[in-house]
Design a protein around this motif. Structure first.
Motif, mmCIF file in Angstrom:
data_model
loop_
_atom_site.group_PDB
_atom_site.id
_atom_site.type_symbol
_atom_site.label_atom_id
_atom_site.label_comp_id
_atom_site.label_asym_id
_atom_site.label_seq_id
_atom_site.Cartn_x
_atom_site.Cartn_y
_atom_site.Cartn_z
ATOM 1 N N HIS A 61 38.660 104.159 0.212
ATOM 2 C CA HIS A 61 38.875 103.404 1.440
ATOM 3 C C HIS A 61 37.697 102.458 1.616
ATOM 4 N N ARG A 266 40.706 93.517 6.739
ATOM 5 C CA ARG A 266 41.918 94.311 6.534
ATOM 6 C C ARG A 266 42.867 93.628 5.554
ATOM 7 N N TRP A 269 41.673 93.943 2.004
ATOM 8 C CA TRP A 269 41.856 95.284 1.450
ATOM 9 C C TRP A 269 43.313 95.491 1.024
ATOM 10 N N GLU A 270 44.250 94.928 1.766
ATOM 11 C CA GLU A 270 45.673 95.101 1.472
ATOM 12 C C GLU A 270 46.175 94.132 0.400
ATOM 13 N N ARG A 287 44.590 105.046 -3.134
ATOM 14 C CA ARG A 287 43.798 104.412 -2.087
ATOM 15 C C ARG A 287 44.412 104.754 -0.743
ATOM 16 N N PRO A 289 45.803 103.132 2.540
ATOM 17 C CA PRO A 289 46.182 101.823 3.083
ATOM 18 C C PRO A 289 45.661 101.652 4.504
#
Length: 326
Positions: A61, A266, A269-270, A287, A289
């Protein structure tokens, strides 16, 4: 901007139970942030997990804008991150991870349903360091301040003339204090710091206030010493730091200065094939989400005046989804 405290206070702030993101059936007790107190110095997050027997498996994360401080009290934790770090963490040792503009990591308990008891804290990075390079340190031999009736392991920052080797970016203090049974100990404090105390084991009288496990005692600023008495012995967490005056937006595992900065973290990361946070070796595509952003813009956490009265019971702020374990 969060208004600094001015002068000493005695403010009791209860913890609250929250689910630990990414770990089924596990909850933590959270003391920071609070509605009335988002930070103590640059300390912006304080959780305790356990003591409980649990197979902890926190998958990769991300983090931005902070340092994670992991301080185990019982059990071992396997830490891996996108810098290639792969270490075991044991009680008495410190993991300090600096996210800078972005890092990701995983944490797993060692053994089958081991007894796990640990403190997880975040330190907000100042704007001058928040977009810097990530880093990781493990310290296995931390210095101890010896005082009559007490011993304080200086985890980060400095207590009196004893300083931790851990890298920090604002004036800070984090210490694990053992108080002897029947002792009355005096610890040196910096009057320009604000401080808070959490009882980890036993019970004590702290600055004249009776304190057992449960609430966080906020002490404010303006103190040059702290008197701690304990009939049966106690273990305390002492936090402190120069009041942190910068605006912070905290959401999930991100610390930023405004909504757009957090939303961008965010989204990245996605993003398929993202490179900002890297990948953690040994996990493949595993991972955690990111949850969806709220329908309103995120705003900074700002200190609110505490209600009148000796014992203040403002619950912790529950406006953001639970982070994964730091």
């Amino acid at each position: 901007m969060s208004a600094p405290t001015s002068g000493p206070v005695l403010e009791l702030l209860p913890g609250r139970e929250v689910p630990l993101g990414g770990v089924r059936g596990t909850s933590v007790t959270r003391w920071l942030p609070q509605r009335t107190l988002p930070t103590v110095g640059a300390w912006c997050f304080l959780d305790r997990i356990g003591p409980q027997r649990v197979d902890m498996r926190v998958l990769p994360h991300p983090h931005t804008g902070l340092q994670t401080v992991t301080w185990p009290l019982a059990g071992e934790v396997h830490h891996r991150d996108s810098l290639g770090t792969d270490v075991l963490l044991r009680p008495g040792e410190l993991n300090l991870m600096t996210s800078g503009r972005g890092i990701c990591h995983s944490e797993l308990s060692v053994g089958h349903r081991p007894l796990l008891h640990a403190l997880q804290l975040w330190v907000a990075l100042p704007a001058s360091r928040a977009a810097g390079a990530p880093g990781f340190e493990q310290h296995r031999d931390l210095p101890v301040l010896e005082a009559p009736g007490a011993r304080a392991t200086v985890v980060v920052g400095a207590l009196g003339d004893v300083a931790s080797p851990a890298s920090v970016h604002t004036p800070l203090l984090g210490a694990d204090v053992a108080v002897d049974a029947g002792a009355s100990a005096v610890l040196p404090l910096r009057p320009d710091f604000e401080h808070a105390v959490l009882v980890l084991d036993g019970a004590a009288q702290v600055a004249g206030a009776d304190l057992a496990g449960g609430p966080l005692l906020h002490l404010g600023t303006g103190r040059d010493e702290l008197v701690v008495r304990s009939p049966g012995g106690a273990r305390l967490l002492l936090l402190g730091g120069e009041p942190f005056g910068e605006d912070l937006v905290m959401w999930w595992n991100f610390v930023g200065r405004d909504h757009d900065e957090v939303a961008r973290a965010r989204a990245e990361w996605e993003e398929a094939g993202q490179t900002r946070f890297g990948t953690v070796p040994g996990h493949g595509d595993e991972r955690i989400p990111a949850p969806g952003l709220p329908s309103v813009r995120l705003t900074p956490r700002r200190r609110r005046p505490a209600p009148a009265g000796a014992d203040v019971g403002a619950g912790a702020d529950g406006g953001a989804p639970a982070p994964a374990m730091s």
